[in-house]
Motif scaffolding. Structure first.
Motif, PDB file in Angstrom:
ATOM      1  N   THR A  27     -14.739 -19.224  -8.380  1.00 30.67           N
ATOM      2  CA  THR A  27     -16.008 -19.168  -7.979  1.00 30.67           C
ATOM      3  C   THR A  27     -16.036 -19.115  -6.436  1.00 30.67           C
ATOM      4  O   THR A  27     -17.134 -19.492  -6.597  1.00 30.67           O
ATOM      5  CB  THR A  27     -15.220 -21.481  -7.624  1.00 30.67           C
ATOM      6  N   GLY A  29     -20.163 -19.263 -16.268  1.00 34.84           N
ATOM      7  CA  GLY A  29     -19.990 -19.579 -14.779  1.00 34.84           C
ATOM      8  C   GLY A  29     -20.751 -18.167 -14.487  1.00 34.84           C
ATOM      9  O   GLY A  29     -21.162 -18.419 -12.972  1.00 34.84           O
ATOM     10  N   TRP A  30     -20.572 -17.305 -14.763  1.00 36.75           N
ATOM     11  CA  TRP A  30     -20.299 -15.925 -14.136  1.00 36.75           C
ATOM     12  C   TRP A  30     -21.709 -15.505 -13.725  1.00 36.75           C
ATOM     13  O   TRP A  30     -22.966 -15.703 -14.733  1.00 36.75           O
ATOM     14  CB  TRP A  30     -19.941 -14.290 -14.435  1.00 36.75           C
ATOM     15  N   SER A  56     -22.999 -23.252  -6.608  1.00 38.00           N
ATOM     16  CA  SER A  56     -22.149 -23.135  -5.157  1.00 38.00           C
ATOM     17  C   SER A  56     -22.358 -21.550  -4.877  1.00 38.00           C
ATOM     18  O   SER A  56     -22.002 -20.541  -3.778  1.00 38.00           O
ATOM     19  CB  SER A  56     -20.631 -23.129  -5.292  1.00 38.00           C
ATOM     20  N   ARG A  57     -22.942 -20.446  -5.908  1.00 37.59           N
ATOM     21  CA  ARG A  57     -23.057 -19.139  -5.880  1.00 37.59           C
ATOM     22  C   ARG A  57     -23.902 -19.183  -5.958  1.00 37.59           C
ATOM     23  O   ARG A  57     -24.423 -17.327  -5.332  1.00 37.59           O
ATOM     24  CB  ARG A  57     -22.825 -18.491  -8.328  1.00 37.59           C
ATOM     25  N   ASP A  58     -24.667 -19.403  -5.112  1.00 46.98           N
ATOM     26  CA  ASP A  58     -26.206 -19.051  -4.267  1.00 46.98           C
ATOM     27  C   ASP A  58     -25.688 -19.374  -2.816  1.00 46.98           C
ATOM     28  O   ASP A  58     -27.332 -19.413  -1.588  1.00 46.98           O
ATOM     29  CB  ASP A  58     -26.929 -20.145  -4.410  1.00 46.98           C
ATOM     30  N   VAL A  59     -24.370 -19.684  -2.791  1.00 49.04           N
ATOM     31  CA  VAL A  59     -24.330 -20.184  -0.768  1.00 49.04           C
ATOM     32  C   VAL A  59     -24.782 -18.838  -0.137  1.00 49.04           C
ATOM     33  O   VAL A  59     -25.247 -19.041   1.349  1.00 49.04           O
ATOM     34  CB  VAL A  59     -22.567 -20.689  -0.421  1.00 49.04           C
ATOM     35  N   ARG A  60     -24.539 -17.536  -0.143  1.00 49.40           N
ATOM     36  CA  ARG A  60     -24.289 -16.268   0.431  1.00 49.40           C
ATOM     37  C   ARG A  60     -26.368 -15.829   0.021  1.00 49.40           C
ATOM     38  O   ARG A  60     -26.683 -15.337   0.903  1.00 49.40           O
ATOM     39  CB  ARG A  60     -23.691 -15.488   0.574  1.00 49.40           C
ATOM     40  N   ASN A 111     -14.148 -25.302 -13.510  1.00 44.10           N
ATOM     41  CA  ASN A 111     -12.962 -26.954 -12.916  1.00 44.10           C
ATOM     42  C   ASN A 111     -14.368 -27.892 -13.264  1.00 44.10           C
ATOM     43  O   ASN A 111     -13.755 -29.110 -12.966  1.00 44.10           O
ATOM     44  CB  ASN A 111     -13.755 -26.729 -11.342  1.00 44.10           C
ATOM     45  N   GLU A 112     -15.195 -27.689 -13.383  1.00 50.46           N
ATOM     46  CA  GLU A 112     -15.792 -28.311 -14.142  1.00 50.46           C
ATOM     47  C   GLU A 112     -15.980 -28.683 -15.466  1.00 50.46           C
ATOM     48  O   GLU A 112     -15.912 -30.214 -15.737  1.00 50.46           O
ATOM     49  CB  GLU A 112     -17.938 -28.245 -14.091  1.00 50.46           C
ATOM     50  N   PHE A 135     -18.486 -29.337  -7.626  1.00 49.66           N
ATOM     51  CA  PHE A 135     -18.057 -28.757  -8.712  1.00 49.66           C
ATOM     52  C   PHE A 135     -19.213 -27.165  -8.567  1.00 49.66           C
ATOM     53  O   PHE A 135     -19.487 -26.542  -8.985  1.00 49.66           O
ATOM     54  CB  PHE A 135     -19.046 -29.003 -10.333  1.00 49.66           C
ATOM     55  N   ALA A 146     -17.999 -15.668  -7.834  1.00 50.10           N
ATOM     56  CA  ALA A 146     -19.219 -16.124  -7.917  1.00 50.10           C
ATOM     57  C   ALA A 146     -19.747 -16.121  -7.349  1.00 50.10           C
ATOM     58  O   ALA A 146     -21.155 -15.485  -7.020  1.00 50.10           O
ATOM     59  CB  ALA A 146     -19.510 -16.820  -8.858  1.00 50.10           C
ATOM     60  N   ALA A 147     -19.457 -16.978  -5.880  1.00 52.89           N
ATOM     61  CA  ALA A 147     -20.502 -17.536  -4.643  1.00 52.89           C
ATOM     62  C   ALA A 147     -20.689 -15.467  -4.031  1.00 52.89           C
ATOM     63  O   ALA A 147     -20.548 -16.246  -2.927  1.00 52.89           O
ATOM     64  CB  ALA A 147     -19.707 -18.557  -4.094  1.00 52.89           C
ATOM     65  N   GLU A 148     -19.822 -14.858  -4.442  1.00 49.93           N
ATOM     66  CA  GLU A 148     -19.986 -13.895  -3.152  1.00 49.93           C
ATOM     67  C   GLU A 148     -19.204 -13.787  -2.091  1.00 49.93           C
ATOM     68  O   GLU A 148     -19.736 -13.366  -1.010  1.00 49.93           O
ATOM     69  CB  GLU A 148     -21.219 -12.375  -2.936  1.00 49.93           C
TER      70      GLU A 148
END
Lengths: 291, 425
Positions: free
Chosen positions: B108, B424-425, A40-44, B387-388, A257, B111-113
């Motif tokens: 979350t 997760g960062w 999910s951190r790569d969506v952008r 969360n995971e 997740f 982290a996804a910006e």
């Protein structure tokens, strides 16, 4: 000829475009995703992902939860499909032969669960199967101490299978009814004249002629059962102790997740399994039809 | 012969095109923007979670009246689906202008910006309850604005307890004795309602137990999980004993209705957030609640009685088309007057602590208990992997509760997963 070909392609173009955008693109995109480490951190920044080859697949098969979900799905398919077919076929035979007067009523009654909302049905079954639900209350009336249907790991999957059979037997019944009505009555009459009883006629005439129909039903059930999701999602949440976590539920959780690549890889394992089993069914179907 | 190259091109183009759908221009987030005092304009698309559209409705009316050139469209999304929906929308380039979500989900999105730093001039961060404000921050920049906070209390059937001659339990041992005595009056065999299984909020239950045992899920600077510890083992053993000794039902909340279950006597006690109070009163009226239900601080373990703290938190997606309007809407919701009105409308505990001096709130016995509990709280670790990991905690805790593994083995398995996930960062 060449012009005709161009015209044909031009006419087919709208469909091809829609097919490519809504079918091919997601399929290929998710396949590509399964060979990356996308989350999910790569969506952008989707191009920032790393190619990891088959690492996601290797990690999946090392993941105890995924392996358990595969086994659970196999259990559900392996036990659920034969029971559904037997019950559906029995209903079809009963409706076709034994319940002539109220045939339409029974046909609608048995088919009704198929067209009822699975979520609504699953919620009702969940309440019925609670430890102090109506099923155990009724069993208690006759002196039976009912099991913990949905919280005992040994009973949770059978409970889901019972609900699923109840829901899908009507579909098999309708398919088999159509098959039964296609069997020439002369064959049954001739066998009767030759002294064949009902059981013999069922084994020697009805079932052999229904084989293609049954196999078709099996294919439909296989595709549906391999993707079981709503039943455990609503009734057990995949528990207890992961006993009802299906592959589809596992995939859903991975996407939840943000583990997109892992979810995509699991989805392709399911695709391959579905294709392989369906191919076997179709091969059997074709060989039976040809024979 | 031509098929292979064609297929290759199709594969590559499709994969790249799909991966690039909705991609932001540069993927970078600039620093906080500044909003001025001019009225908001344009349409503001808002997603709320878990039925909060109802809480928001009266404030939207006021906002639209004060900002006649702005209109607000609110859509409520199931709480558990919010992160997935927002990240999907970010990927597709269709993110709303404003989202309301659980505090634990904010990392979350950071982290996804996917969320913007909170604009300057929206709210004075020092007025927000410190524990939740800090959880919205990453490297000193705040990405979310808590609207109201929620801590878990221990609620029980006061009439059952009176019947059994019991007072509210204040320690772990007292809770076990309390439950033991209530096994008869409770219609269901197990008096307590405790979450169990991967689909229930077990992490929110184990975290406070861990705190009560003297442990913490992460080290002081939130860079490493610390879950294979004697304190975690003690917390898991206590959790397991609630089920193994018949105090809590094996089907947990069974996706059911704790309020209804408590009111019909299926259960005698449960841990629940302060949101329960207006919900119970709406069902049966304040008089019956007053006579039948009591809520106290959660029972203490060997190291105290911290409870779980959450917050409904506003965040503005990075690609929000009307981020100016969104931040102005947040600003309107965080004024002292709006926070007091929030209490009037919903009886939620406002995130701005100055609003707690509001006389009606001061006189509210339920929130008096909640404010006392707020002296000792734990929050979800403010990292994207929480969360995971919480699901692994739920899975391993269930094994302990059903007697298929030991607390020590469960703690070890949880730590192994934590090490695998990292922060997760």
């Amino acid at each position: 000829m060449q012009r005709q070909g161009l015209v044909a392609w031009a006419l087919a173009l709208p469909f091809l475009a829609i097919f490519a955008v809504f079918m091919i693109l997601p399929l290929v995109g998710s396949l590509a995703m399964s060979f990356t480490d996308m989350s999910s951190r790569d969506v952008r920044t989707p191009f920032a992902v790393n190619l990891v080859g088959f690492d996601q697949y290797a990690a999946l098969f090392a993941d105890e939860r995924f392996v358990q979900s595969l086994l659970n799905t196999a259990y559900f398919v392996g036990v659920g499909i034969p029971i559904t077919i037997v019950v559906g076929l029995a209903l079809a035979l009963a409706v076709d032969a034994g319940i002539a007067r109220l045939r339409a009523v029974f046909r609608i009654g048995f088919f009704a669960p198929v067209v009822t909302s699975i979520v609504a049905v699953a919620i009702v079954w969940r309440f019925m199967l609670q430890s102090d639900g109506i099923v155990n209350s009724m069993l208690a009336v006759v002196g039976i101490d009912g099991p913990q249907w949905l919280t005992d790991p040994a009973w949770a999957m059978p409970s889901i299978i019972i609900m699923t059979v109840w829901r899908n037997a009507g579909l098999i019944m309708i398919i088999c009814l159509a098959g039964l009505q296609a069997i020439p009555p002369e064959l049954q009459e001739a066998a009767s004249v030759d002294g064949a009883g009902p059981w013999t006629r069922l084994r020697r005439i009805t079932l052999p002629l229904l084989r293609p129909t049954i196999l078709l039903g099996a294919v439909l059930l296989t595709v549906g059962y391999l993707q079981m999701f709503e039943e455990p999602f609503v009734m057990t949440g995949g528990g207890p102790l992961g006993a009802t976590t299906s592959v589809s539920l596992f995939i859903y959780e991975q996407f939840g997740f943000g583990d997109y690549a892992s979810g995509a890889a699991a989805a392709y394992v399911l695709v391959v399994a579905t294709a392989a089993i369906a191919a076997v069914w179709f091969r059997m179907l074709r060989s039976r039809v040809e024979s | 012969m031509k098929r292979a190259p064609v297929l290759t091109v199709v594969l590559l183009v499709s994969a790249l095109a799909l991966a690039g759908c909705g991609r932001a221009d540069d993927g970078e987030i600039d620093g906080p923007v500044t909003i001025d005092d001019s009225p908001a304009t344009g349409e503001i698309i808002v997603w709320t979670a878990g039925g909060s559209d109802g809480r928001l409705a009266p404030f939207i009316k006021t906002f639209e009246s004060d900002n006649p050139e702005a209109s607000v469209e609110v859509t409520d999304v199931p709480l558990n689906e919010m992160v997935t929906k927002v990240t999907s929308a970010i990927a597709a380039g269709t993110a709303p202008d404003l989202v309301l979500m659980g505090l634990a989900d904010i990392p979350t999105l950071i982290a996804a910006e996917g969320v913007q730093p909170v604009a300057e001039g929206v709210v004075d961060a020092s007025t927000i309850l410190d524990d939740v404000q800090q959880a919205t921050e990453r490297e000193g920049i705040s990405y979310g604005v808590p609207w109201f906070v929620d801590t878990r209390l221990f609620c029980y059937r006061k009439d059952f307890a009176t019947l059994a001659g019991l007072s509210a339990p204040t320690t772990w041992d007292e809770l076990l004795a309390f439950s033991e005595s209530l096994k008869v009056p409770a219609l269901r065999e197990s008096p307590l309602l405790v979450p169990i299984g991967a689909d229930e909020p077990v992490g929110e239950f184990i975290l406070p137990l861990l705190g009560q045992a003297g442990g913490a899920a992460m080290n002081a600077d939130n860079t490493e999980y610390t879950l294979d510890t004697p304190e975690m083992v003690e917390a898991l053993e206590y959790y397991g004993s609630l089920f193994l000794e018949g105090h809590a039902a094996a089907d947990g909340t069974a996706g059911g209705d704790p309020i209804g279950d408590a009111l019909v006597g299926r259960i005698a006690a449960f841990y629940v957030g302060t949101w329960i109070i207006p919900a119970i009163e709406a069902q049966v009226g304040p008089q019956l609640v007053e006579s039948a239900v009591a809520c106290t601080e959660v029972p203490a373990g060997p190291a105290g009685n911290p409870s779980y703290l959450g917050a409904a938190t506003w965040a503005v997606p990075t690609d929000a088309a009307n981020f100016d309007g969104a931040f102005k809407l947040i600003r309107s919701l965080l004024t002292l007057e709006a926070q007091q009105e929030l209490y009037d409308q919903t009886r939620e505990l406002p995130a701005v602590t100055a609003a707690w001096d509001y006389p009606p709130l001061q006189d509210d016995p339920w929130l008096t208990t909640a404010r006392a509990q707020l002296e000792s709280v734990v929050i979800a670790p403010p990292v994207p992997s929480w969360n995971e990991l919480a699901q692994t905690i739920a899975v391993e805790s269930e094994k302990v509760a059903r007697g298929t593994t030991t607390a020590q083995d469960a703690a070890t398995a949880i730590q192994v997963k934590a090490d695998e996930l990292g922060t997760g960062w």
